[in-house]
Enzyme design. Structure first.
Site, short mmCIF file in Angstrom:
data_model
loop_
_atom_site.label_atom_id
_atom_site.label_comp_id
_atom_site.label_asym_id
_atom_site.label_seq_id
_atom_site.Cartn_x
_atom_site.Cartn_y
_atom_site.Cartn_z
CE1 TYR A 1 62.89 -33.58 -34.38
CE2 TYR A 1 61.19 -32.09 -33.67
CZ TYR A 1 62.34 -32.15 -34.30
OH TYR A 1 62.85 -31.02 -35.00
N1 LIG Z 1 61.25 -29.98 -40.23
C1 LIG Z 1 61.05 -28.84 -39.63
O1 LIG Z 1 60.14 -28.16 -39.66
C2 LIG Z 1 61.97 -28.57 -38.44
C3 LIG Z 1 62.05 -27.46 -37.71
C4 LIG Z 1 62.80 -27.11 -36.60
C5 LIG Z 1 64.20 -27.94 -36.42
N2 LIG Z 1 64.10 -29.01 -37.42
C6 LIG Z 1 65.41 -29.75 -37.37
O2 LIG Z 1 66.23 -29.19 -38.05
C7 LIG Z 1 67.49 -30.09 -38.42
C8 LIG Z 1 67.82 -30.24 -39.85
O3 LIG Z 1 66.79 -30.21 -40.68
P1 LIG Z 1 67.03 -30.53 -42.36
O4 LIG Z 1 65.61 -30.08 -42.95
O5 LIG Z 1 68.26 -30.27 -42.69
O6 LIG Z 1 66.93 -32.22 -42.27
P2 LIG Z 1 67.21 -33.48 -43.01
O7 LIG Z 1 67.27 -32.86 -44.48
O8 LIG Z 1 66.28 -34.39 -42.59
O9 LIG Z 1 68.90 -33.62 -42.74
C9 LIG Z 1 68.90 -34.73 -41.56
C10 LIG Z 1 70.21 -35.26 -41.82
O10 LIG Z 1 70.76 -36.01 -40.71
C11 LIG Z 1 71.03 -37.28 -41.36
N3 LIG Z 1 71.29 -38.58 -40.41
C12 LIG Z 1 70.28 -39.21 -39.94
N4 LIG Z 1 70.90 -40.20 -39.38
C13 LIG Z 1 71.98 -40.16 -39.24
C14 LIG Z 1 73.07 -41.09 -38.78
N5 LIG Z 1 72.91 -42.16 -37.97
N6 LIG Z 1 74.36 -40.62 -38.97
C15 LIG Z 1 74.68 -39.63 -39.86
N7 LIG Z 1 73.54 -38.81 -40.38
C16 LIG Z 1 72.46 -38.95 -40.18
C17 LIG Z 1 70.45 -37.64 -42.46
O11 LIG Z 1 70.88 -38.69 -43.44
P3 LIG Z 1 69.94 -39.83 -44.23
O12 LIG Z 1 69.72 -39.07 -45.51
O13 LIG Z 1 71.15 -40.97 -44.28
O14 LIG Z 1 68.76 -40.00 -43.29
C18 LIG Z 1 70.04 -36.22 -43.00
O15 LIG Z 1 70.99 -36.16 -44.06
C19 LIG Z 1 66.95 -31.67 -37.90
O16 LIG Z 1 67.46 -32.08 -36.77
C20 LIG Z 1 65.21 -31.17 -37.54
O17 LIG Z 1 64.63 -32.16 -36.70
C21 LIG Z 1 63.16 -29.47 -38.37
#
Ligand SMILES: NC(=O)c1ccc[n+]([C@@H]2O[C@H](COP(=O)([O-])OP(=O)(O)OC[C@H]3O[C@@H](n4cnc5c(N)ncnc54)[C@H](OP(=O)(O)O)[C@@H]3O)[C@@H](O)[C@H]2O)c1
Length: 218
Positions: free
Chosen positions: A131
């Site tokens: 990641y």
């Molecule tokens: N969790 C943490 O604490 C943390 C910390 C820092 C940064 N981040 C980053 O912040 C970002 C957003 O976070 P979030 O909580 O909003 O994430 P999220 O709710 O998991 O949203 C990610 C989205 O990406 C979509 N996606 C995945 N594969 C795809 C594809 N092939 N084509 C189109 N869409 C696709 C997913 O769709 P599906 O529903 O179809 O899977 C989901 O809707 C992420 O990049 C994450 O890595 C997270």
């Protein structure tokens, strides 16, 4: 302003779509699952099916026609393995940036993560390492481009309500958490502030109102 959000059904993406719609902007959410179209529309955005792991640059370039900005908010998410960290967190960002260049859309805000830009911390598993490697490579790809990019590295994300106050600064920022709603507000403010281009910023909760935090970076 017309903004295309990659990963349009993501938690940050839906909050962002709502903010953009409420201020009179046009948001377009790209989703891979047609069952998610209605949720994106209910957030006030246009919704388009586009799987970023199978779409071509030409497909995405066509979707960016007429846009003023791109937000990369997709992520393979928890439960995904090493391969999808690369195919989504890195390759889908590269695809969006390729398409932005082709379509002449200069403003590009990428959601990365604290921890990117350096080797993964010891004690974590290979999925975490993949990641961080994917986020680091996606950042490096964007930083090398002739686009008006801004990279936002949030700390640990929470689902708490917006506080409206953040700490947004060049790295290193001490680790912390931040609400997805505050991340969405910061992205919305950055989108309409092109003077924040060419900056890589870390984001945690803090004391500074969002508009002021973004203004301080310009
Ligand atoms: N969790 C943490 O604490 C943390 C910390 C820092 C940064 N981040 C980053 O912040 C970002 C957003 O976070 P979030 O909580 O909003 O994430 P999220 O709710 O998991 O949203 C990610 C989205 O990406 C979509 N996606 C995945 N594969 C795809 C594809 N092939 N084509 C189109 N869409 C696709 C997913 O769709 P599906 O529903 O179809 O899977 C989901 O809707 C992420 O990049 C994450 O890595 C997270």
């Amino acid at each position: 302003m017309r903004t295309v959000i990659a990963g349009g059904h993501g938690k940050i993406a839906l909050l962002l779509a709502r903010i953009l719609a409420e201020r009179g902007d046009q948001a377009v959410g790209l989703v891979r699952n047609p069952a998610q179209l209605a949720d994106v529309q209910n957030a006030g955005a246009e919704a388009v099916v586009c799987d970023l792991e199978t779409a071509s640059a030409a497909d995405v370039t066509a979707l960016l026609s007429g846009a003023d900005g791109v937000v990369f908010a997709a992520g393979a998410g928890p439960g995904s393995g090493v391969a999808r960290k690369d195919s989504v967190d890195r390759a889908a960002s590269v695809l969006m940036a390729d398409a932005a260049e082709q379509a002449g859309v200069r403003r590009f805000v990428q959601v990365s993560s604290m921890g990117a830009g350096q080797p993964p911390r010891a004690g974590f598993d290979e999925t975490w390492a993949a990641y961080i490697a994917a986020k680091t490579a996606a950042e490096a790809d964007l930083q090398a481009r002739d686009l008006d990019w801004t990279i936002v590295r949030p700390g640990g994300l929470t689902g708490a309500p917006a506080t409206g106050r953040v700490r947004l600064a060049a790295p290193p920022v001490p680790r912390g958490t931040v609400t997805r709603a505050d991340v969405a507000a910061v992205i919305a403010a950055l989108l309409s502030e092109p003077r924040a281009r060419h900056q890589t910023l870390e984001l945690v909760s803090g004391d500074t109102p969002v508009a002021e935090a973004v203004h301080l970076r310009t």
